[in-house]
Each structure stands twice: as structure tokens, then as C-alpha cells.
Motif scaffolding. Sequence first.
Motif, PDB file in Angstrom:
ATOM      1  N   GLU A 196      -7.070  -4.716  -7.619  1.00  0.00           N
ATOM      2  CA  GLU A 196      -7.209  -3.308  -7.933  1.00  0.00           C
ATOM      3  C   GLU A 196      -6.492  -3.658  -9.434  1.00  0.00           C
ATOM      4  N   PHE A 244     -19.374  -4.008   5.308  1.00  0.00           N
ATOM      5  CA  PHE A 244     -17.924  -3.324   5.499  1.00  0.00           C
ATOM      6  C   PHE A 244     -17.708  -3.076   7.067  1.00  0.00           C
ATOM      7  N   GLU A 245     -18.879  -2.496   7.146  1.00  0.00           N
ATOM      8  CA  GLU A 245     -18.737  -2.131   9.202  1.00  0.00           C
ATOM      9  C   GLU A 245     -18.959  -3.288  10.040  1.00  0.00           C
ATOM     10  N   LEU A 248      -5.312  -6.936  -2.265  1.00  0.00           N
ATOM     11  CA  LEU A 248      -5.730  -6.014  -2.988  1.00  0.00           C
ATOM     12  C   LEU A 248      -5.144  -5.601  -3.575  1.00  0.00           C
ATOM     13  N   CYS A 266      -8.311   0.547  11.817  1.00  0.00           N
ATOM     14  CA  CYS A 266      -7.404   0.544  10.614  1.00  0.00           C
ATOM     15  C   CYS A 266      -6.191   0.707  11.545  1.00  0.00           C
ATOM     16  N   GLN A 311      -3.916   3.390  17.506  1.00  0.00           N
ATOM     17  CA  GLN A 311      -4.761   2.850  17.201  1.00  0.00           C
ATOM     18  C   GLN A 311      -4.624   0.812  18.208  1.00  0.00           C
ATOM     19  N   GLY A 323      -3.038   0.940  11.561  1.00  0.00           N
ATOM     20  CA  GLY A 323      -2.073   1.995  11.380  1.00  0.00           C
ATOM     21  C   GLY A 323      -0.999   1.222   9.457  1.00  0.00           C
ATOM     22  N   ARG A 347     -12.290  -3.936   3.071  1.00  0.00           N
ATOM     23  CA  ARG A 347     -12.723  -2.973   2.033  1.00  0.00           C
ATOM     24  C   ARG A 347     -11.451  -2.967   1.174  1.00  0.00           C
ATOM     25  N   SER A 383       1.114  -1.025   0.269  1.00  0.00           N
ATOM     26  CA  SER A 383       0.310  -0.012  -0.038  1.00  0.00           C
ATOM     27  C   SER A 383       1.054   1.259  -0.148  1.00  0.00           C
ATOM     28  N   CYS A 416      -8.615  -3.901   8.144  1.00  0.00           N
ATOM     29  CA  CYS A 416      -8.833  -2.764   6.598  1.00  0.00           C
ATOM     30  C   CYS A 416      -8.975  -3.763   5.467  1.00  0.00           C
ATOM     31  N   GLN A 417      -7.775  -4.085   4.821  1.00  0.00           N
ATOM     32  CA  GLN A 417      -7.399  -4.731   3.847  1.00  0.00           C
ATOM     33  C   GLN A 417      -8.344  -5.577   3.389  1.00  0.00           C
ATOM     34  N   LYS A 469       0.979   7.367  15.950  1.00  0.00           N
ATOM     35  CA  LYS A 469      -0.038   6.936  15.671  1.00  0.00           C
ATOM     36  C   LYS A 469      -1.085   5.739  15.772  1.00  0.00           C
ATOM     37  N   SER A 470      -0.032   5.112  14.983  1.00  0.00           N
ATOM     38  CA  SER A 470      -0.645   3.816  14.598  1.00  0.00           C
ATOM     39  C   SER A 470      -0.118   3.518  16.398  1.00  0.00           C
ATOM     40  N   ALA A 516       0.975   0.181   7.059  1.00  0.00           N
ATOM     41  CA  ALA A 516       2.427   0.376   6.652  1.00  0.00           C
ATOM     42  C   ALA A 516       2.529   1.761   7.570  1.00  0.00           C
ATOM     43  N   GLN A 533      -2.016  -8.635  12.149  1.00  0.00           N
ATOM     44  CA  GLN A 533      -1.427  -9.429  12.986  1.00  0.00           C
ATOM     45  C   GLN A 533      -0.130  -9.220  13.722  1.00  0.00           C
TER      46      GLN A 533
END
Lengths: 211, 299
Positions: B94, B174-175, B90, B201, B217, B203, B165, B50, B161-162, B213-214, B205, B241
Motif C-alpha cells: 500500500e 476475492f470470493e 499489505l 475475517c 468469528q 477479527g 484483499r 493494520s 482477509c489480507q 466479537k472476534s 488485530a 494462524q
Amino acid sequence: MSNANVQANLSNLARYQNNFLREVEERVEEGHMVKMCMQCGVCAGSCPFGPDWEHSPQKIFMMIRAGKREEVLGSDSMFMCTSCYNCIVRCPRELPITHIMHGLANYAHRLGLAPKGQPTRVFATMFWNNLTKKGRVNELTLTLGLYFKDGLVSGIKTALGMQSIGLAMLLAKRLNPMEIFGGHGVKDLKGFHAIVAKAKEIEDRKKGFTA
Amino acid sequence: MAKKEYAFYPGCSSQLKASASNYLVSTNAMCKALDVKLTEIPDWNCCGASVGYCEGGELPRIAINARNFAQAETHLPGQDIVATCAACWLGARESKERLDASSQLMKETNEALAAAGLHYKGEVNIRHMVEVLIEDFGYDELKKPMKKSLEGIKFAGYVGCQTNRPFGIDGESFENPLYLDKMVETFGGEALTSYDQKVACCGGALAFSEPEKSQKQIRDIVESAYDHGAEMIVTPCPLCQANVEVYQSEINKKQGTKLNMPVLYYSQLMTIAYGGSAKEAGLNGQLIRAEKLERIAGK
Ligand code: SF4
Ligand code: SF4
């Protein structure tokens, strides 16, 4: 990118004059979708690191339409996107928001306008260079490179700080110390490199980048 | 049951001695029990993950994914590509959808592939291992080879997340996707269905570049699991993981918490339920040991 190239890129942009929206539509990945935004604000509340950003996707799209080129391309918000895809599944106008954010980050990075030393910008560049070298990511050199990105002294400090984790990963056979001598990679490295180089050449030609 | 065959795309983290090697080990054991034959895509390469966008841009990223498709199409014709990593799935899916939607992009991609003498026809199908389990087998089929119950263990199903979504697993929301909880229940475990960080999420990568910040989370993800009475977290994503398990000790050090929650892959649970050993389930690869699972494995 050298200064001459930055200049050449800038002169390529002359034809957009002050129409930043058109520039984004033509040169940024999925940029043609920006005009579909109806400013509902749903995406603005979706980003995990949202409270730490200056510009939510909603704001960025508004700024693009308002022609705020320097502000958008100099913003660090695009680099705070975790690729969580919350926004994409919620946007009522189905904008590929994540991809536009990534596209803008790439565009600002290539033009040399993205914030210098932005940690994710640095990491992401290292990541791509690491993976294209061998065709697969070398987790050890990537991690070491990241620790040492700010120079030797701070690198040693970070590495020591993370040493217990590294050691635990080693013991759990989830980090390979031998990777420093090469490690995993694709066999047809020549072919892999040729594909990456060709793709880059086509993309640069299409988007008017000279380097 | 007829043997099912797939073109396997393990991804960089699921190689031997890489951060998700325990995912690989347990996936192999799980597939053996289900009589699934995974053949690695010959000489596969990284998906770009990502954060590849910043330096890589659009076409180079799509082209390296198409290289894998071309390899699979040529060497493993007719087999679906199956990824275990959320980011690989993903990135590949994509790329495939962009190529399907634009003949111009397809042309440019094949121009790039031609530099290595490859060509992509546009025929591959890209799936996540969880899709294979749920769609090609289904919960009842999955239960058949079961030898041991995971009874008595409370699991917080952390989907992240991935894997969820933007594509997700067909028929799930999704929720609040339910498949992970259903898998836990299929094998006798207790699923904590009200776990509220299920799709948060970690965080991703950015755990590397924005650790603070990660880690905020991650702390929420683990603490909420404790609040719901969980003994273990189970996830389908190697980045989730690694982030959620590895940084607990860091967070403890910095913030004085006492987080010590094992984080497992669904494939590890299934390997144990199918009678595999702790080693076959890759339990020796946990930084935070899953002792209750080890005990079941040892019975
Ligand atoms: S959710 Fe979509 S339409 Fe609403 S502000 Fe965000 S991008 Fe615009
Ligand atoms: S994918 Fe990026 S832009 Fe979208 S909600 Fe997540 S962090 Fe925000």
C-alpha cells in the motif's frame, strides 16, 4: 493533547465553517474520495463486526455530506473496522473505504473527539507507541500493557484469565519472557526515531495539527 | 534450477520466540528445499500493521515502510522484497502504491528519510511469499522436490482477509481463491474446496481489543472446518494462524465447545512434504498439535 492544543486545533477549523465535507476532503486520509459514494449500500453489509456498529461506512459517508461533524467524529464505528478489505473490493465506485475509515479514526483521535476508552483506540495507540519505541513490536510488553490498561486489579484478573494461553505460547517458544528487558528492535534506533518524528512534523504541518 | 534470491521481510511476528516463529522456521526449511536464498533486509522495521493508523497517521506509516524499501534498494539491489506476513505485505505494498502515485508524498517521505541519511528511489517490488511460489515456481515446479505425500489428511484452506484483499494473488477471485487448495492437492493432501469460511475475517488485530466479537468469528471459522470434515486448517497469514489456533481453548472454556483443530502454515505442510523433520517444520510450535503431520514427518 493539552487543552490549549485542542483549542488551537479548533480555531484552525474555523475556515471550514460548516462545510464538514470540505474539512474531510482536505484533512482526512483519502477524504477526497468521500464525494464519489453513490449510497448503494454494498459496503454496509460487508463488515464482520457490522451488526455491532451504529454507523456503517455508507452511513458515515452520508453523515459527512450532511455535515454531522460531532456525530461522525464521536462515532466508535471507525474503530470497529477490522481492516478486512471486503468493502474495498466490492465498492462499485472504488472508494478506498478502509483507508477513509482509518483516516477518520485517526482524525477524530488527534482532535480528541473520538470516544474515550474505546478499546481499539486504546490498543491501537499502545501498538504504535510500542512499535515506535524500538522499531519492532514487542509482543510481550504489548500484551501485558493491554491487560493492565484498566488498572492493576483488573489487569491481574485478565492476565490470570489468559495465563494458560501465555504459558502455552511460552512452552511453544512463541513468546519470549526476556522481551520485558528489551527484546527485538532496530539497530539504528536514532535514525528510526528521527524518521518518525520528521514524518509526524510534516504531516502535522500539512494538516494543521499543533500537537 | 537456478538459485533465486529475494530481499526477505519477515516482520515482527516471525522473529525467534515471537508468535509466528514457526512460520519463520518452516519458511527457511521450505526455501532451502526450493533452493531459494532469502536475505533479511538489513535492520528492517515494523510495517505499522493494520492498527497503526490511529496514532500513526498517514505519513509516519508510509515513511517507516519506505525506510525498509530504502534499505533493500541500497543493500540488496535488484531483489524483490518478499514478505511472509499478510499485514506486512499489505502495509508495504500500500505504501509503495501511494508513493508511486504521488510525487508530493514521495518528496515528503524522502524528507523524512533524510533525517536518518536515507533515500528511496522508488524502485522496489513488493511480493508475498505465496506469489513467489505460484508465479516464480508454479505448482509443477513446487512438486519436484517432494519426498512425502500428505495423503490421507483433510485440510480446510483458510485464506482469510489480507493475503486476499485488496490485492490478492493474480488471477484468483476475492470470493473464492483456489491457490491454497491447489497447493494442498499438489502435495497429496485432500482440499475441502467447499469450506465456506475460506475468506472470512478472524477479527485481525481486534482479537485483542474486541475479544468477544472476534471469538465469534473464530468459532465460525473452526466449526465450519469441522462441519466440512477437516482435520486441520491451513493458512498463509500469521495473524489468522495465531487468532484461530490460540483462542480455541478460550472459546471452549467460555462456551463449552470442544474445539481442538490444528492450524498450520502452508510452509509447514511443504516442509514436511519436502522430507523435513517435525522440528524443521516448526511443528513443536503448535499449541494444538498436528499429530497426523508429525506422523508423516516421522516416517
Ligand atoms: S459500496 Fe461504495 S458507493 Fe456503495 S455505499 Fe459503500 S462506499 Fe458508497
Ligand atoms: S475493511 Fe473495515 S469498513 Fe471495510 S468491510 Fe472490513 S470492517 Fe468494514
